[in-house]
Scaffold this active site. Structure first.
Site, PDB file in Angstrom:
ATOM      1  N   HIS A 274       0.850  -1.183   0.000  1.00 36.28           N
ATOM      2  CA  HIS A 274       0.000   0.000   0.000  1.00 36.28           C
ATOM      3  C   HIS A 274       0.889   1.237   0.000  1.00 36.28           C
ATOM      4  O   HIS A 274       2.126   1.134  -0.166  1.00 36.28           O
ATOM      5  CB  HIS A 274      -0.948  -0.006   1.206  1.00 36.28           C
ATOM      6  CG  HIS A 274      -0.271  -0.279   2.519  1.00 36.28           C
ATOM      7  ND1 HIS A 274       0.682   0.567   3.057  1.00 36.28           N
ATOM      8  CD2 HIS A 274      -0.398  -1.307   3.407  1.00 36.28           C
ATOM      9  CE1 HIS A 274       1.094   0.093   4.214  1.00 36.28           C
ATOM     10  NE2 HIS A 274       0.470  -1.045   4.445  1.00 36.28           N
TER      11      HIS A 274
ATOM     12  N   GLY B 174       1.967   3.102   2.284  1.00 36.94           N
ATOM     13  CA  GLY B 174       3.048   3.092   3.265  1.00 36.94           C
ATOM     14  C   GLY B 174       4.289   2.412   2.720  1.00 36.94           C
ATOM     15  O   GLY B 174       5.425   2.902   2.887  1.00 36.94           O
ATOM     16  N   HIS B 175       4.097   1.268   2.047  1.00 36.99           N
ATOM     17  CA  HIS B 175       5.234   0.581   1.424  1.00 36.99           C
ATOM     18  C   HIS B 175       5.817   1.428   0.286  1.00 36.99           C
ATOM     19  O   HIS B 175       7.042   1.472   0.102  1.00 36.99           O
ATOM     20  CB  HIS B 175       4.793  -0.775   0.873  1.00 36.99           C
ATOM     21  CG  HIS B 175       4.290  -1.724   1.909  1.00 36.99           C
ATOM     22  ND1 HIS B 175       2.970  -2.098   1.987  1.00 36.99           N
ATOM     23  CD2 HIS B 175       4.919  -2.368   2.918  1.00 36.99           C
ATOM     24  CE1 HIS B 175       2.811  -2.940   2.974  1.00 36.99           C
ATOM     25  NE2 HIS B 175       3.979  -3.119   3.575  1.00 36.99           N
TER      26      HIS B 175
ATOM     27  N   LYS C  19       5.815   2.667  12.066  1.00 36.66           N
ATOM     28  CA  LYS C  19       4.557   2.144  12.579  1.00 36.66           C
ATOM     29  C   LYS C  19       4.799   0.894  13.433  1.00 36.66           C
ATOM     30  O   LYS C  19       4.131   0.691  14.435  1.00 36.66           O
ATOM     31  CB  LYS C  19       3.604   1.827  11.434  1.00 36.66           C
ATOM     32  CG  LYS C  19       2.320   1.143  11.876  1.00 36.66           C
ATOM     33  CD  LYS C  19       1.397   0.897  10.703  1.00 36.66           C
ATOM     34  CE  LYS C  19       0.267  -0.031  11.104  1.00 36.66           C
ATOM     35  NZ  LYS C  19       0.729  -1.416  11.349  1.00 36.66           N
TER      36      LYS C  19
ATOM     37  N   VAL D  46       2.866   6.317   7.690  1.00 32.91           N
ATOM     38  CA  VAL D  46       1.988   6.936   6.694  1.00 32.91           C
ATOM     39  C   VAL D  46       0.540   6.700   7.122  1.00 32.91           C
ATOM     40  O   VAL D  46       0.164   5.577   7.481  1.00 32.91           O
ATOM     41  CB  VAL D  46       2.230   6.344   5.293  1.00 32.91           C
ATOM     42  CG1 VAL D  46       1.287   6.973   4.268  1.00 32.91           C
ATOM     43  CG2 VAL D  46       3.683   6.563   4.876  1.00 32.91           C
TER      44      VAL D  46
ATOM     45  N   LEU E 212      -1.794   3.345   7.871  1.00 28.98           N
ATOM     46  CA  LEU E 212      -1.926   2.383   6.775  1.00 28.98           C
ATOM     47  C   LEU E 212      -1.414   1.016   7.217  1.00 28.98           C
ATOM     48  O   LEU E 212      -0.358   0.897   7.831  1.00 28.98           O
ATOM     49  CB  LEU E 212      -1.144   2.862   5.558  1.00 28.98           C
ATOM     50  CG  LEU E 212      -1.746   4.029   4.777  1.00 28.98           C
ATOM     51  CD1 LEU E 212      -0.839   4.423   3.628  1.00 28.98           C
ATOM     52  CD2 LEU E 212      -3.113   3.669   4.245  1.00 28.98           C
ATOM     53  N   SER E 213      -2.177  -0.017   6.885  1.00 27.17           N
ATOM     54  CA  SER E 213      -1.815  -1.390   7.217  1.00 27.17           C
ATOM     55  C   SER E 213      -2.481  -2.320   6.224  1.00 27.17           C
ATOM     56  O   SER E 213      -3.602  -2.064   5.772  1.00 27.17           O
ATOM     57  CB  SER E 213      -2.277  -1.733   8.641  1.00 27.17           C
ATOM     58  OG  SER E 213      -2.146  -3.133   8.887  1.00 27.17           O
ATOM     59  N   SER E 214      -1.795  -3.409   5.908  1.00 30.83           N
ATOM     60  CA  SER E 214      -2.392  -4.409   5.027  1.00 30.83           C
ATOM     61  C   SER E 214      -3.637  -5.013   5.656  1.00 30.83           C
ATOM     62  O   SER E 214      -4.526  -5.506   4.942  1.00 30.83           O
ATOM     63  CB  SER E 214      -1.368  -5.512   4.730  1.00 30.83           C
ATOM     64  OG  SER E 214      -0.230  -4.965   4.086  1.00 30.83           O
TER      65      SER E 214
END
Length: 330
Positions: free
Chosen positions: A31, A33-34, A150, A177, A185-187
């Protein structure tokens, strides 16, 4: 620019290296963040360097009853995002490439720090995480590796492992992020229903409430230091229209030793309210810790700290944190 997909370390090692190699380690389901991590890696590596993103869902860091089987696997989409963000290669090895012969008998142990907070909630998680990070560092041979803030405890443990075991790699932290409403943001966010997502916003709101309480307290202290505790102080307060309440606030601010208790209380209030929502937030932990060892800080603490929270909403477990600075270092 075309990003190449690699599945073996031999393929990766065969690539000609001219500049620095920067590696971003992920478990896929990439996402924004990555993407931020990869873009930062691109800046660090420069035009002559190489950016490698790894995609590997590590079975060692999933405990019994956790979501290994349903963890999202979206390699085609991951490759497109990595290419758009500036990666030269995506290294997506199969399990037997990372763990030839099955689960490794020799593993990295996270030690006491790995038994706190996330480690207490997920026993063995950090041992598995450090083991795969160590293996991927050997397999990818980077000059620099980037990780998101995070996962603050993970980042601290990786830094400690690199230092304690003399890995020749630089570790770079990249800020968390967030989406526009503050959710980190997280998967795993994709598991949340609309109602669950609204409840999940309490994690970031709690952290922001703690941060704002801390900022207000530090501002009071700064004002207290600027105005002498004499008759001139009272006249100065009066001259700028301050009420008696301001003088009382001055006394409270100078008397309070450090403020961690107030920060925890402000964050806890938001989480307690979220526990009464439908669906409710089920708190795992709220902690204000020293980032060097992830032990709770006391009222006399000065320096860098991390306000961290973990909770479940529905069946999804989420974590978040914010850095704070206390006392003379503020």
């Amino acid at each position: 620019m075309s990003t190449v997909l690699l599945s073996t370390a031999e393929e990766l090692h065969a690539r000609v290296r001219h500049g620095r190699r920067a590696v971003v380690m992920t478990m896929g389901a990439l996402h924004e963040g990555h993407a931020t991590l990869i873009r930062t890696a691109r800046q660090i590596a420069g035009p002559d360097g190489e950016v490698v993103a790894t995609v590997f869902v590590n079975p060692l860091q999933f405990g019994a009853g956790e979501d290994l089987d349903r963890y999202p696997r979206t390699l085609d989409a991951d490759l497109k995002l990595a290419e758009h963000a500036g990666a030269d290669a995506v290294f997506a090895p199969p399990v037997d490439e990372v763990y030839p012969g099955g689960e490794p008998q020799v593993r990295i142990t996270a030690g006491p720090m790995g038994e706190r907070l996330e480690g207490a909630s997920r026993p063995g998680h950090f041992d598995g995480m450090l083991t795969v990070v160590a293996k991927l560092l050997h397999l990818t041979r980077p000059d620099v590796a980037l990780f998101g803030q995070k996962d603050a405890q993970q980042l601290a443990l990786i830094r400690r492992m690199v230092r304690d075991l003399n890995f020749g790699v630089e570790i770079v932290a990249v800020p968390t992020v967030r989406e526009e409403d503050g959710l980190a943001l997280s998967s795993r966010n994709r598991y949340l229903s609309p109602d669950e997502r609204r409840t999940a916003l309490a994690l970031s709101r709690a952290l922001f409430a703690g941060r704002d309480r801390h900022a207000a307290q530090e501002a009071l202290r700064a004002r207290a230091r600027e105005v002498p505790s004499t008759h001139a102080r009272a006249e100065a307060l009066s001259a700028i229209g301050e009420s008696r309440a301001a003088a009382d606030a001055h006394a409270v601010a100078t008397a309070a030793p450090g403020g961690p208790a107030a920060v925890r209380a402000a964050a806890r209030q938001v989480l307690d309210e979220a526990a009464r929502l439908d669906p409710p937030l089920r708190l795992d932990y709220l902690a204000l810790v020293d980032p060097s060892d992830f032990t709770e800080i006391g009222d006399g603490f000065t320096g860098e700290a991390v306000l961290a929270v973990a909770a479940r909403v529905g069946t999804t477990r989420l974590i978040d944190n914010l850095p704070l600075t206390f006392g003379a270092a503020s």
